[in-house]
Design a protein around this motif. Structure first.
Motif, PDB file in Angstrom:
ATOM      1  N   ASP A 170       0.831  -1.207   0.000  1.00 24.05           N
ATOM      2  CA  ASP A 170       0.000   0.000   0.000  1.00 24.05           C
ATOM      3  C   ASP A 170       0.865   1.256   0.000  1.00 24.05           C
ATOM      4  O   ASP A 170       0.593   2.214  -0.729  1.00 24.05           O
ATOM      5  N   VAL A 171       1.901   1.231   0.846  1.00 26.87           N
ATOM      6  CA  VAL A 171       2.787   2.402   0.931  1.00 26.87           C
ATOM      7  C   VAL A 171       3.490   2.607  -0.401  1.00 26.87           C
ATOM      8  O   VAL A 171       3.607   3.730  -0.905  1.00 26.87           O
ATOM      9  N   ARG A 172       3.921   1.477  -0.975  1.00 25.88           N
ATOM     10  CA  ARG A 172       4.613   1.549  -2.266  1.00 25.88           C
ATOM     11  C   ARG A 172       3.686   2.119  -3.339  1.00 25.88           C
ATOM     12  O   ARG A 172       4.096   2.933  -4.170  1.00 25.88           O
ATOM     13  N   ARG A 173       2.398   1.694  -3.300  1.00 25.96           N
ATOM     14  CA  ARG A 173       1.430   2.142  -4.297  1.00 25.96           C
ATOM     15  C   ARG A 173       1.181   3.647  -4.163  1.00 25.96           C
ATOM     16  O   ARG A 173       0.945   4.336  -5.143  1.00 25.96           O
ATOM     17  N   ALA A 174       1.279   4.153  -2.921  1.00 23.29           N
ATOM     18  CA  ALA A 174       0.960   5.558  -2.683  1.00 23.29           C
ATOM     19  C   ALA A 174       2.162   6.475  -2.905  1.00 23.29           C
ATOM     20  O   ALA A 174       2.012   7.693  -2.886  1.00 23.29           O
ATOM     21  N   SER A 175       3.325   5.890  -3.117  1.00 18.26           N
ATOM     22  CA  SER A 175       4.537   6.716  -3.174  1.00 18.26           C
ATOM     23  C   SER A 175       5.199   6.598  -4.547  1.00 18.26           C
ATOM     24  O   SER A 175       5.259   5.508  -5.113  1.00 18.26           O
ATOM     25  N   PRO A 176       5.710   7.716  -5.029  1.00 18.19           N
ATOM     26  CA  PRO A 176       6.501   7.606  -6.264  1.00 18.19           C
ATOM     27  C   PRO A 176       7.786   6.840  -5.995  1.00 18.19           C
ATOM     28  O   PRO A 176       8.243   6.768  -4.847  1.00 18.19           O
ATOM     29  N   GLU A 177       8.353   6.306  -7.064  1.00 13.77           N
ATOM     30  CA  GLU A 177       9.558   5.491  -6.908  1.00 13.77           C
ATOM     31  C   GLU A 177      10.674   6.297  -6.236  1.00 13.77           C
ATOM     32  O   GLU A 177      11.379   5.799  -5.378  1.00 13.77           O
ATOM     33  N   MET A 178      10.776   7.557  -6.664  1.00 14.50           N
ATOM     34  CA  MET A 178      11.736   8.464  -6.024  1.00 14.50           C
ATOM     35  C   MET A 178      11.124   9.843  -5.948  1.00 14.50           C
ATOM     36  O   MET A 178      10.223  10.175  -6.724  1.00 14.50           O
ATOM     37  N   ARG A 209       1.086  14.308 -16.015  1.00 12.13           N
ATOM     38  CA  ARG A 209       2.448  13.922 -15.621  1.00 12.13           C
ATOM     39  C   ARG A 209       2.419  12.955 -14.428  1.00 12.13           C
ATOM     40  O   ARG A 209       3.225  12.035 -14.342  1.00 12.13           O
ATOM     41  N   GLU A 210       1.487  13.215 -13.530  1.00  7.52           N
ATOM     42  CA  GLU A 210       1.401  12.366 -12.340  1.00  7.52           C
ATOM     43  C   GLU A 210       1.125  10.913 -12.723  1.00  7.52           C
ATOM     44  O   GLU A 210       1.678   9.975 -12.128  1.00  7.52           O
ATOM     45  N   GLU A 211       0.269  10.749 -13.729  1.00  8.99           N
ATOM     46  CA  GLU A 211      -0.063   9.382 -14.166  1.00  8.99           C
ATOM     47  C   GLU A 211       1.166   8.640 -14.686  1.00  8.99           C
ATOM     48  O   GLU A 211       1.201   7.413 -14.687  1.00  8.99           O
ATOM     49  N   ALA A 212       2.178   9.405 -15.108  1.00 12.25           N
ATOM     50  CA  ALA A 212       3.396   8.772 -15.631  1.00 12.25           C
ATOM     51  C   ALA A 212       4.308   8.284 -14.502  1.00 12.25           C
ATOM     52  O   ALA A 212       5.212   7.480 -14.742  1.00 12.25           O
ATOM     53  N   VAL A 213       4.081   8.784 -13.285  1.00 11.00           N
ATOM     54  CA  VAL A 213       4.977   8.383 -12.187  1.00 11.00           C
ATOM     55  C   VAL A 213       4.276   7.591 -11.084  1.00 11.00           C
ATOM     56  O   VAL A 213       4.916   6.860 -10.336  1.00 11.00           O
ATOM     57  N   THR A 214       2.961   7.776 -10.958  1.00 12.49           N
ATOM     58  CA  THR A 214       2.218   7.008  -9.930  1.00 12.49           C
ATOM     59  C   THR A 214       0.950   6.433 -10.572  1.00 12.49           C
ATOM     60  O   THR A 214       0.468   6.966 -11.568  1.00 12.49           O
ATOM     61  N   PRO A 215       0.408   5.368  -9.992  1.00 10.56           N
ATOM     62  CA  PRO A 215      -0.815   4.783 -10.569  1.00 10.56           C
ATOM     63  C   PRO A 215      -2.059   5.588 -10.173  1.00 10.56           C
ATOM     64  O   PRO A 215      -2.938   5.092  -9.475  1.00 10.56           O
ATOM     65  N   LEU A 216      -2.111   6.852 -10.635  1.00 13.11           N
ATOM     66  CA  LEU A 216      -3.188   7.763 -10.237  1.00 13.11           C
ATOM     67  C   LEU A 216      -4.567   7.205 -10.592  1.00 13.11           C
ATOM     68  O   LEU A 216      -5.505   7.255  -9.796  1.00 13.11           O
ATOM     69  N   ARG A 217      -4.678   6.690 -11.827  1.00 10.97           N
ATOM     70  CA  ARG A 217      -5.990   6.148 -12.238  1.00 10.97           C
ATOM     71  C   ARG A 217      -6.385   4.951 -11.376  1.00 10.97           C
ATOM     72  O   ARG A 217      -7.552   4.767 -11.061  1.00 10.97           O
ATOM     73  N   GLN A 218      -5.360   4.168 -11.010  1.00 12.62           N
ATOM     74  CA  GLN A 218      -5.629   2.991 -10.156  1.00 12.62           C
ATOM     75  C   GLN A 218      -6.130   3.437  -8.776  1.00 12.62           C
ATOM     76  O   GLN A 218      -7.005   2.819  -8.189  1.00 12.62           O
TER      77      GLN A 218
END
Lengths: 495, 236
Positions: A51-59, A133-142
């Motif tokens: 869950d934490v990983r899903r909510a956070s960008p890779e970096m 841009r956010e969709e390119a770094v985090t699973p915003l739609r998910q």
């Protein structure tokens, strides 16, 4: 060589002394507890980390100075071959005040007694994003789609927001709701609408709320107007800081659900331009700064841990080079470093739990010791007889050591079998208990999970089984040694 | 003249009680010839049982020597002394000392398991069982093989103990008041049994007793007083 009498007598002692069952069940219980509790805890930790990983960008590039613009940073970061995409982020705090609040449902907390730890006050961590841009770094739609699943678990049927599906990229960037939806929302809120429905164009930027706010604003419907109130300290012409408040009207665009509790409780997502405008950086002003507090980064897939570490250092240097000279060092954090406090707390909790389980094992080992020690004391005459018959001290000690070995092996085998079975059938047992009594061993809704997350690790099973046997046998060595050292004459001296 | 099968040469034994040294044996000389039946008489506390334990290698002398077939054995390593005890010495105690969890047959078989590995015993268990049953039949317990000590009378228990002492075919039997806990009729039966087996097998037999009548039936009487052998001189 083990003399034949050692296993023979050990077996007879075990079969004729029921107290040995106590020692065996002690080991069984300890091993069972270690397997079941650990498999559930590991499952929970794994879910939490996911869950934490899903909510956070890779970096994340963070700790940037005030008035930092995105574009130079983007150019510097995306020049690195390890970077796949970046997205600007602007963080701030604010209050969300829905315009339409049904009578009797006004927040109980007054503005004068704000509780920043609680969502009831309307306090939120505002996260300005550029959706594309956010969709390119985090699973915003998910995140948005997942809200439907989470609500379904709580027996609420709520379709996910469609603001990210708008074909117009400009409307999507503003998270605008469909025109008709906003028109109806205006009417619902009692606001003047001069334009006919067919000609009305949405104007309020959309705001996506973490799903955990839903219980506090259950009446909110898509498009409902919300006043966003925030304040910031801005320097005046003479250099002294001045607190300025801003108010902007936004529309409730729906919920998102990352699964990370802290994020879903506190965060409100809104277009970054809306926040920038509130800070005086109007998009239409050519001198405005494309303000950011952080830059979210997605790396190229398949990088090794070493390559990721190297990339992190490179990106920090590249970003620092872009910042004004003399700026405080910026930071580039991976997803775990972004959530260090939370993940450390979880790791500490897991370590504490394992310590408690170790204590349970210690108690089981102590029971083995006590039972065997008592047996040695009670059997001191037998020890004398065995010596008189020609038993060596070592072989006499082996009788009691073998008792310990058998107790440990049987207890561990039983505990491992029962533990594995319990872990595998935990969900069925939970379902049955709930259906029969209405009670749950593990309240799944509390953690928003479909089922109890059991993770049975074969390596852990082997570790527990081996550890339990070794530990129990080591403990059994003490009474065995006592038996081996007993003077046989003592057995015959006090008759 | 043949060599004594078991002998004590100037054996002393003392125990420490706090700072005090309590002498129990004060230079005992005693020899037991092959096939000889010796009675060891003495009051309580004279040191009879201690001498028996020292001769049986259950306890080490403070000084002096214990000789087996003329060879000093008192200072052998502990495992070697255990092996010697198993192979050459049989013990019979006043309180039988059977293991309560085992049947009469298992108690006797235990003597065969002492110096044999589990695997080796498993291979020869049939022969061991037959020998144990034969011995139990000799002592009249062929119908009590599977009874536990708690299900046997005192005399029967002592017979099991005698069978157990004999299974390893020892050269010496050390008996510590073997009839001390039996009524006179039962004691007489046990004594007859012991003496007949001793004669049949040509065993050296050291019998610790308070009973003068019983002692008189032995080849020789050795009297002990205050840790010293008195009366008939010991043959060394």
């Amino acid at each position: 060589m083990i003399a034949a009498f050692s296993p023979f007598l050990a077996l007879r002692y075990l079969l004729t002394r029921r107290i040995n069952l106590l020692a065996m069940f002690g080991v069984t219980f300890a091993v069972w507890a270690m397997i079941v509790v650990n498999s559930v805890f590991t499952g929970f930790v794994s879910e939490i980390r996911t869950d934490v990983r899903r909510a956070s960008p890779e970096m994340m590039l963070t700790d940037l100075p005030l008035d930092t613009g995105y574009e130079p940073l983007r150019a510097a970061l995306e020049a690195d071959t390890a970077v796949a995409a970046t997205a600007p982020r602007l963080r701030h705090h604010g209050l969300l005040q829905p315009l339409r609040v049904p009578k009797g449902l006004q927040p109980r907390t007054e503005a004068a007694e704000l509780n920043f730890d609680h969502m009831e006050s309307g306090f939120a961590l505002l996260l300005g994003i550029d959706p594309a841009r956010e969709e390119a770094v985090t699973p915003l739609r998910q995140w948005v789609a997942r809200s439907e699943e989470v609500f379904a678990l709580h027996h609420v049927m709520l379709p996910p927001s469609t603001v990210l599906l708008d074909p117009d990229p400009d409307r999507r960037a503003q998270l605008l709701l469909p025109d008709a939806t906003e028109w109806l929302a205006r009417r619902r809120a009692g606001l003047a609408v001069d334009t006919p429905k067919s000609e009305y164009r949405s104007a309020w930027p959309g705001v996506l709320l973490g799903w955990r706010r839903a219980p506090y604003t259950p009446w909110l419907r898509e498009g409902d107007p919300i006043d966003l109130l925030t304040a910031a300290s801005v320097p005046t012409t003479d250099g002294t800081p001045q607190l300025r408040s801003h108010r902007v009207r936004v529309a409730f665009a729906g919920y998102f659900a990352t699964g990370y509790r802290a994020f879903d409780e506190t965060t409100a997502l809104l277009p970054i331009e809306t926040l920038r405008t509130m800070f005086g950086q109007d998009i239409h002003d050519p001198d405005s700064i494309d303000l950011v507090t952080d830059v979210a980064i997605r790396l190229q897939p398949g990088l090794s841990a070493h390559a990721i570490t190297a990339a992190r250092d490179r990106l920090q240097r590249a970003a620092q080079a872009v910042l004004p000279a003399g700026s405080a060092p910026c930071s580039v954090l991976d997803w775990q470093q972004q959530n260090t406090v939370f993940l450390s707390a979880v790791a500490t909790e897991q370590a504490m739990m394992q310590f408690v389980l170790f204590v349970v094992m210690l108690v089981a080992a102590f029971v083995i010791y006590a039972v065997l020690h008592m047996m040695v004391v009670q059997k001191w005459k037998d020890i004398g007889i065995l010596s008189a018959l020609g038993g060596t001290p070592r072989a006499v000690g082996a009788v009691f050591l073998l008792c310990g070995v058998v107790v440990a092996v049987l207890g561990t085998a039983l505990g491992t079998g029962l533990g594995t079975l319990s872990a595998l059938s935990l969900n069925d047992a939970n379902e049955w208990l709930f259906a029969t009594t209405g009670l749950e061993l593990f309240p799944r809704r509390l953690f928003d999970l479909q089922q109890v997350p059991v993770r049975l690790d074969p390596a852990w099973l082997v570790q527990v089984a081996t550890g339990a046997i070794v530990f129990a046998v080591l403990v059994a060595l003490f009474p065995a040694r006592k038996a081996a050292r007993m003077n046989p004459v003592q057995a015959f001296a006090h008759e | 003249m043949s060599t004594p099968v078991l002998a004590a040469a100037n054996v002393t034994k003392s125990y420490r009680l706090g700072k005090r040294e309590i002498p129990v044996l004060r230079g005992v000389d005693l020899a037991l010839m092959p096939g000889e039946r010796v009675a060891l008489l003495g009051a309580s506390g004279a040191g009879k049982s201690t001498l028996l334990h020292v001769l049986g290698l259950l306890d080490a002398p403070t000084s002096g020597q214990v000789l087996f077939d003329g060879r000093p054995v008192h200072d052998l390593p502990v495992a070697e002394r255990a092996r010697l005890r198993h192979e050459h010495t049989g013990f019979v105690f006043q309180f039988y000392h059977l293991i309560p969890e085992l049947t009469a047959l298992q108690n006797v078989l235990l003597a065969r398991m002492m110096a044999t590995s589990t695997l080796a015993y498993w291979r020869t268990r049939g022969a061991a069982r037959a020998a144990a049953m034969d011995l139990l039949a000799q002592v009249g317990l062929q119908d009590r093989l599977h009874h536990r000590p708690s299900e046997l009378s005192g005399g029967e228990r002592q017979r099991v103990a005698i069978a157990r002492a004999l299974l390893a075919e020892p050269k010496v039997v050390l008996a510590d008041e073997p009839t001390g806990n039996l009524d006179s009729a039962t004691a007489a039966g046990v004594v007859e049994l012991m003496f007949s087996i001793q004669q049949q097998r040509g065993l050296a037999f050291l019998l610790v007793t308070h009973n003068e009548d019983l002692a008189r039936r032995c080849d020789r009487i050795v009297r002990m007083r205050d840790g010293v052998v008195q009366g008939e001189p010991a043959r060394t």
